[in-house]
Design a protein around this motif. Structure first.
Motif, PDB file in Angstrom:
ATOM      1  N   GLN A   1     -73.064 -10.211  12.780  1.00 27.61           N
ATOM      2  CA  GLN A   1     -72.522 -10.551  11.180  1.00 27.61           C
ATOM      3  C   GLN A   1     -70.924  -9.908  11.462  1.00 27.61           C
ATOM      4  O   GLN A   1     -69.860 -10.128  10.559  1.00 27.61           O
ATOM      5  CB  GLN A   1     -72.976  -9.616  10.082  1.00 27.61           C
ATOM      6  N   VAL A   2     -70.700  -8.428  12.729  1.00 24.46           N
ATOM      7  CA  VAL A   2     -69.821  -7.964  13.385  1.00 24.46           C
ATOM      8  C   VAL A   2     -68.937  -9.249  13.397  1.00 24.46           C
ATOM      9  O   VAL A   2     -67.914  -9.324  13.655  1.00 24.46           O
ATOM     10  CB  VAL A   2     -69.911  -6.452  13.607  1.00 24.46           C
ATOM     11  N   ALA A   3     -69.439  -9.669  14.733  1.00 26.67           N
ATOM     12  CA  ALA A   3     -69.012 -10.956  15.138  1.00 26.67           C
ATOM     13  C   ALA A   3     -68.196 -11.715  14.518  1.00 26.67           C
ATOM     14  O   ALA A   3     -67.239 -11.840  14.044  1.00 26.67           O
ATOM     15  CB  ALA A   3     -69.758 -11.674  16.389  1.00 26.67           C
ATOM     16  N   GLU A   4     -69.132 -12.473  13.708  1.00 27.37           N
ATOM     17  CA  GLU A   4     -68.866 -13.431  12.616  1.00 27.37           C
ATOM     18  C   GLU A   4     -67.732 -12.903  11.796  1.00 27.37           C
ATOM     19  O   GLU A   4     -66.618 -13.713  11.184  1.00 27.37           O
ATOM     20  CB  GLU A   4     -70.220 -13.747  11.598  1.00 27.37           C
ATOM     21  N   HIS A   5     -67.365 -11.434  11.268  1.00 25.53           N
ATOM     22  CA  HIS A   5     -66.426 -11.192  10.508  1.00 25.53           C
ATOM     23  C   HIS A   5     -65.061 -10.777  10.407  1.00 25.53           C
ATOM     24  O   HIS A   5     -64.462 -10.798  11.190  1.00 25.53           O
ATOM     25  CB  HIS A   5     -66.313  -9.987   9.993  1.00 25.53           C
ATOM     26  N   GLU A   6     -64.902 -10.988  12.627  1.00 26.46           N
ATOM     27  CA  GLU A   6     -63.804 -10.911  12.955  1.00 26.46           C
ATOM     28  C   GLU A   6     -63.637 -12.544  13.708  1.00 26.46           C
ATOM     29  O   GLU A   6     -61.986 -13.617  13.309  1.00 26.46           O
ATOM     30  CB  GLU A   6     -64.174 -10.427  15.074  1.00 26.46           C
ATOM     31  N   LEU A   7     -64.882 -13.485  13.682  1.00 28.45           N
ATOM     32  CA  LEU A   7     -64.036 -15.136  14.133  1.00 28.45           C
ATOM     33  C   LEU A   7     -63.905 -15.516  12.844  1.00 28.45           C
ATOM     34  O   LEU A   7     -63.329 -16.509  13.065  1.00 28.45           O
ATOM     35  CB  LEU A   7     -65.981 -15.295  14.929  1.00 28.45           C
ATOM     36  N   TYR A   8     -64.313 -15.913  11.944  1.00 28.97           N
ATOM     37  CA  TYR A   8     -63.966 -16.879  10.678  1.00 28.97           C
ATOM     38  C   TYR A   8     -62.632 -16.467  10.215  1.00 28.97           C
ATOM     39  O   TYR A   8     -61.809 -17.830  10.547  1.00 28.97           O
ATOM     40  CB  TYR A   8     -65.306 -16.232   9.630  1.00 28.97           C
ATOM     41  N   PRO A   9     -61.796 -15.540  10.284  1.00 26.82           N
ATOM     42  CA  PRO A   9     -60.593 -15.087   9.661  1.00 26.82           C
ATOM     43  C   PRO A   9     -59.829 -15.720  10.682  1.00 26.82           C
ATOM     44  O   PRO A   9     -58.313 -16.167  11.115  1.00 26.82           O
ATOM     45  CB  PRO A   9     -60.195 -14.014  10.066  1.00 26.82           C
ATOM     46  N   ALA A  10     -59.472 -15.190  11.998  1.00 23.39           N
ATOM     47  CA  ALA A  10     -59.047 -15.888  13.482  1.00 23.39           C
ATOM     48  C   ALA A  10     -59.079 -16.938  13.816  1.00 23.39           C
ATOM     49  O   ALA A  10     -58.346 -18.039  13.989  1.00 23.39           O
ATOM     50  CB  ALA A  10     -60.367 -15.536  14.562  1.00 23.39           C
ATOM     51  N   VAL A  11     -59.919 -17.817  13.231  1.00 21.52           N
ATOM     52  CA  VAL A  11     -60.172 -19.376  13.645  1.00 21.52           C
ATOM     53  C   VAL A  11     -59.576 -20.031  12.163  1.00 21.52           C
ATOM     54  O   VAL A  11     -58.725 -21.059  12.777  1.00 21.52           O
ATOM     55  CB  VAL A  11     -61.774 -20.105  12.893  1.00 21.52           C
ATOM     56  N   LEU A  12     -59.104 -19.298  10.701  1.00 22.92           N
ATOM     57  CA  LEU A  12     -58.382 -20.326  10.004  1.00 22.92           C
ATOM     58  C   LEU A  12     -56.897 -19.744  10.620  1.00 22.92           C
ATOM     59  O   LEU A  12     -56.798 -21.435  10.032  1.00 22.92           O
ATOM     60  CB  LEU A  12     -58.703 -19.264   8.706  1.00 22.92           C
ATOM     61  N   ARG A  13     -56.686 -18.577  11.020  1.00 22.31           N
ATOM     62  CA  ARG A  13     -55.397 -17.669  11.655  1.00 22.31           C
ATOM     63  C   ARG A  13     -55.094 -19.043  12.656  1.00 22.31           C
ATOM     64  O   ARG A  13     -53.906 -19.806  12.388  1.00 22.31           O
ATOM     65  CB  ARG A  13     -55.486 -16.805  12.193  1.00 22.31           C
ATOM     66  N   GLU A  14     -56.201 -19.295  13.439  1.00 23.81           N
ATOM     67  CA  GLU A  14     -55.511 -20.831  14.944  1.00 23.81           C
ATOM     68  C   GLU A  14     -55.636 -21.821  13.317  1.00 23.81           C
ATOM     69  O   GLU A  14     -54.363 -22.699  14.071  1.00 23.81           O
ATOM     70  CB  GLU A  14     -56.525 -20.776  15.725  1.00 23.81           C
ATOM     71  N   LEU A  15     -56.573 -22.504  12.944  1.00 24.69           N
ATOM     72  CA  LEU A  15     -56.148 -23.539  12.484  1.00 24.69           C
ATOM     73  C   LEU A  15     -54.647 -23.907  11.560  1.00 24.69           C
ATOM     74  O   LEU A  15     -54.406 -24.933  11.497  1.00 24.69           O
ATOM     75  CB  LEU A  15     -57.482 -24.052  11.401  1.00 24.69           C
ATOM     76  N   ALA A  16     -54.544 -22.501  10.545  1.00 27.77           N
ATOM     77  CA  ALA A  16     -53.202 -22.683  10.365  1.00 27.77           C
ATOM     78  C   ALA A  16     -52.007 -23.266  12.019  1.00 27.77           C
ATOM     79  O   ALA A  16     -51.186 -23.424  10.676  1.00 27.77           O
ATOM     80  CB  ALA A  16     -53.159 -21.516   9.369  1.00 27.77           C
ATOM     81  N   GLN A  17     -52.486 -22.188  12.314  1.00 25.95           N
ATOM     82  CA  GLN A  17     -51.446 -22.028  12.771  1.00 25.95           C
ATOM     83  C   GLN A  17     -51.300 -23.884  13.245  1.00 25.95           C
ATOM     84  O   GLN A  17     -49.782 -23.742  13.903  1.00 25.95           O
ATOM     85  CB  GLN A  17     -51.286 -20.696  14.702  1.00 25.95           C
ATOM     86  N   SER A  18     -51.953 -24.253  14.319  1.00 25.25           N
ATOM     87  CA  SER A  18     -52.288 -25.466  15.001  1.00 25.25           C
ATOM     88  C   SER A  18     -52.230 -26.523  13.676  1.00 25.25           C
ATOM     89  O   SER A  18     -50.815 -27.262  14.068  1.00 25.25           O
ATOM     90  CB  SER A  18     -53.910 -25.708  15.636  1.00 25.25           C
ATOM     91  N   SER A  19     -51.872 -25.914  12.179  1.00 19.37           N
ATOM     92  CA  SER A  19     -51.531 -27.217  11.725  1.00 19.37           C
ATOM     93  C   SER A  19     -49.890 -26.975  10.823  1.00 19.37           C
ATOM     94  O   SER A  19     -49.190 -28.199  10.713  1.00 19.37           O
ATOM     95  CB  SER A  19     -52.587 -26.996   9.949  1.00 19.37           C
ATOM     96  N   SER A  20     -49.827 -25.913  11.056  1.00 22.93           N
ATOM     97  CA  SER A  20     -47.916 -26.045  11.208  1.00 22.93           C
ATOM     98  C   SER A  20     -47.412 -26.039  12.067  1.00 22.93           C
ATOM     99  O   SER A  20     -46.336 -27.088  11.704  1.00 22.93           O
ATOM    100  CB  SER A  20     -48.403 -24.497  11.121  1.00 22.93           C
ATOM    101  N   SER A  21     -47.711 -26.789  13.484  1.00 22.41           N
ATOM    102  CA  SER A  21     -47.344 -27.105  14.681  1.00 22.41           C
ATOM    103  C   SER A  21     -47.087 -28.770  14.834  1.00 22.41           C
ATOM    104  O   SER A  21     -46.815 -29.229  15.335  1.00 22.41           O
ATOM    105  CB  SER A  21     -47.487 -26.129  16.085  1.00 22.41           C
ATOM    106  N   SER A  22     -48.435 -29.491  13.487  1.00 23.85           N
ATOM    107  CA  SER A  22     -48.172 -30.522  14.177  1.00 23.85           C
ATOM    108  C   SER A  22     -47.590 -31.150  12.649  1.00 23.85           C
ATOM    109  O   SER A  22     -47.585 -30.365  11.353  1.00 23.85           O
ATOM    110  CB  SER A  22     -49.887 -31.062  14.172  1.00 23.85           C
ATOM    111  N   PRO A  23     -47.425 -32.599  12.605  1.00 24.26           N
ATOM    112  CA  PRO A  23     -46.560 -32.580  11.866  1.00 24.26           C
ATOM    113  C   PRO A  23     -47.624 -32.939  10.390  1.00 24.26           C
ATOM    114  O   PRO A  23     -48.953 -33.411  10.626  1.00 24.26           O
ATOM    115  CB  PRO A  23     -46.167 -34.158  11.350  1.00 24.26           C
ATOM    116  N   VAL A  24     -47.094 -33.086   9.498  1.00 20.59           N
ATOM    117  CA  VAL A  24     -47.946 -32.692   8.104  1.00 20.59           C
ATOM    118  C   VAL A  24     -47.768 -34.066   7.293  1.00 20.59           C
ATOM    119  O   VAL A  24     -46.112 -34.387   7.108  1.00 20.59           O
ATOM    120  CB  VAL A  24     -46.972 -32.192   7.285  1.00 20.59           C
TER     121      VAL A  24
END
Ligand code: GRF
Length: 212
Positions: free
Chosen positions: A189-212
């Motif tokens: 669970q400690v690992a989950e709590h790091e991973l989930y926000p990190a994945v959301l951050r990365e998805l947000a960054q990758s979607s902001s750098s691709s054309p909407v």
């Protein structure tokens, strides 16, 4: 996943600032990790609604404490999925709230066509094992009983199968001497709590750098 590895199947057509709908059936510690990351400005997103199939679920209390919209949807007569009317209600709530990404955080029911069709490729889940190993319930107990030397957690897109959608990211967790299934679960669970926000951050960054 190495930090700079590209995520598979990026969420195209998503805005850079995710409007999240969170679905959970339990205590909500993954939701709390995501909400805390948003509050700390470590994740540029907004939780628009939290939905549970369990009226007394901790995740609803955590959402209310934060002043967020929290909705209970009565699941109906099935144990492993929502009644179709209940699933339609979930879709309606998510749409009303303007959600563009659905985040499963301890949601204990299978997702069916109404929700899958309403949010194609826009539903993600966190699972407490290194998928495809140990899908299903209480994966940490499965890993422990199998004598695995390591396990972990996985964030993946949700499809109609059981913990079977495309994998987005994983984090490894060792099984240590003296572990019980419970101490192992706590470490995952400690690992989950790091991973989930990190994945959301990365998805947000990758979607902001691709054309909407
Ligand atoms: C987590 O271990 C997650 O991997 C699984 O359900 C658990 C939910 O825990 N899908 P919490 O409610 O977020 O604390």
């Amino acid at each position: 996943m190495p930090p700079d590895a590209p995520l598979p199947a990026p969420c195209s057509l998503l805005p850079a600032r995710f409007r999240l709908g969170v679905l959970g059936s339990g205590k909500g510690s993954n939701f709390r990790a995501i909400a805390d990351a948003i509050a700390a400005a470590a994740l540029d997103a907004e939780v628009r609604v939290v939905i549970s199939d369990v009226e007394s679920a901790g995740i609803l209390s955590l959402a209310r404490e934060r002043g967020l919209r929290a909705e209970f949807v009565a699941p109906g007569r099935f144990k492993t999925k929502l009644e179709p009317e209940a699933e339609e209600r979930v879709v309606e709530l998510l749409r009303e709230a303007g959600v563009d990404l659905v985040v499963l955080a301890g949601w204990m029911r299978m997702i069916k066509a109404p929700l899958l069709d309403a949010f194609p490729h826009r539903i993600i889940n966190i699972h407490p094992s290194l998928l495809p190993a140990f899908p299903g319930l209480e994966s940490w107990k499965q890993a422990f009983a199998a004598g695995a030397s390591e396990t972990g957690c996985t964030v993946h897109y949700v499809d109609a199968g059981m913990d079977s959608g495309p994998i987005i990211a994983q984090r490894r967790v060792p099984v240590l001497p003296g572990d019980t299934a419970e101490t192992l679960h706590a470490r995952i669970q400690v690992a989950e709590h790091e991973l989930y926000p990190a994945v959301l951050r990365e998805l947000a960054q990758s979607s902001s750098s691709s054309p909407v």
